[in-house]
Scaffold this active site. Structure first.
Site, PDB file in Angstrom:
ATOM      1  N   LYS A   1     -24.539 -15.716  -1.292  1.00 39.10           N
ATOM      2  CA  LYS A   1     -23.535 -16.168  -2.262  1.00 39.10           C
ATOM      3  C   LYS A   1     -23.981 -17.519  -2.818  1.00 39.10           C
ATOM      4  CE  LYS A   1     -18.502 -16.062  -2.406  1.00 39.10           C
ATOM      5  NZ  LYS A   1     -17.310 -16.149  -1.551  1.00 39.10           N
TER       6      LYS A   1
HETATM    7  C1  E4P Z   1     -14.496 -15.646  -3.243  1.00 41.17           C
HETATM    8  O1  E4P Z   1     -15.326 -14.915  -2.763  1.00 41.17           O
HETATM    9  C2  E4P Z   1     -13.781 -16.709  -2.513  1.00 41.17           C
HETATM   10  O2  E4P Z   1     -14.120 -16.608  -1.157  1.00 41.17           O
HETATM   11  C3  E4P Z   1     -12.286 -16.603  -2.565  1.00 41.17           C
HETATM   12  O3  E4P Z   1     -11.839 -15.403  -3.118  1.00 41.17           O
HETATM   13  C4  E4P Z   1     -11.611 -17.826  -3.029  1.00 41.17           C
HETATM   14  O4  E4P Z   1     -10.225 -17.623  -2.942  1.00 41.17           O
HETATM   15  P1  E4P Z   1      -9.171 -18.807  -2.925  1.00 41.17           P
HETATM   16  O5  E4P Z   1      -8.935 -19.242  -4.326  1.00 41.17           O
HETATM   17  O6  E4P Z   1      -7.944 -18.168  -2.343  1.00 41.17           O
HETATM   18  O7  E4P Z   1      -9.732 -19.891  -2.059  1.00 41.17           O
END
Ligand code: E4P
Length: 217
Positions: free
Chosen positions: A87
């Site tokens: 990622k």
């Molecule tokens: C994406 O892969 C992130 O891990 C995640 O969806 C972020 O979500 P949040 O806005 O609830 O922190």
């Protein structure tokens, strides 16, 4: 639409996996920190455990922001398990790194995406997944689902192979709206997945059926 769970919590990952509808996992440094994971060995062990629980893509995020650091870290992460997806944040060096990973057969998830322009760049670099954060967009009083629709439309029009991974899901309705919008994947907290089960008429109907079933015994 594939279902990923957005957590590093092993109990929640197991619970979602036991439902039989889980296709993968996404994590981020905040989710990992929340589980109290510290140090490189603990991080590696945690990702390995997640990969042993779920037979599907597991997004593991790099901490670095320079091209060199992202490549270095990404190679180490990818070596943990064949299902690891590296990622990478949507920054200039991140795009360069995604292109490098693409050329070297390492799957990537381009994270922190908040615009169609960013999604186009991620696709051009060959990202396996692009992660628009729809909940955070909604939090800032914009329409996150509109962005999902826009990216899906552009990718279809241009024939991009990058999968649209709707992230930052806040509730079950987000999941339904992402399905309508044509997202390839939705990564959700366990509460939103379980929220899909709920309907008061199901509860009332079941109550009545169970009561009637008792009279038949
Ligand atoms: C994406 O892969 C992130 O891990 C995640 O969806 C972020 O979500 P949040 O806005 O609830 O922190």
């Amino acid at each position: 639409m594939k279902f990923f769970i957005d957590t590093a919590n092993l109990a929640q990952i197991r619970e979602a996996n036991d439902l039989g509808i889980l296709d993968g996992v996404t994590t981020n440094p905040s989710l990992m920190a929340k589980e109290g994971i510290k140090g490189k060995d603990a991080v590696t062990a945690h990702y390995r455990t997640i990969c042993e629980i779920v037979d599907g893509p597991v997004s593991a995020e790099v901490f670095g922001t320079s091209f060199e650091d992202i490549i270095e870290e990404g190679k180490v992460l990818a070596a943990i398990h064949k299902n690891i997806v590296v990622k990478v944040p949507m920054i200039k060096d991140g795009i360069k790194a995604i292109k490098w990973f693409t050329d070297n057969g390492i799957p990537t998830n381009c994270t922190l995406v908040f615009s169609a322009g960013q999604a186009i760049l991620a696709a051009k670099a060959g990202a396996t997944y692009v992660s628009p954060f729809l909940g955070r967009i909604d939090d800032s009083c914009w329409d996150g689902v509109e962005l999902i629709e826009q990216i899906v439309g552009i990718y279809n029009a241009q024939g991009f192979m990058t999968e649209v991974l709707a992230a930052s899901i806040r509730n079950p309705l987000h999941i339904v709206r992402c399905a309508e919008a044509g997202a390839d994947v939705c990564t959700c907290p366990l509460s939103s997945i379980l929220g899909l089960l709920k309907h008061p008429l199901t509860d009332l109907g079941l109550q009545q059926f169970l009561a009637d079933a008792k009279t038949m015994q």
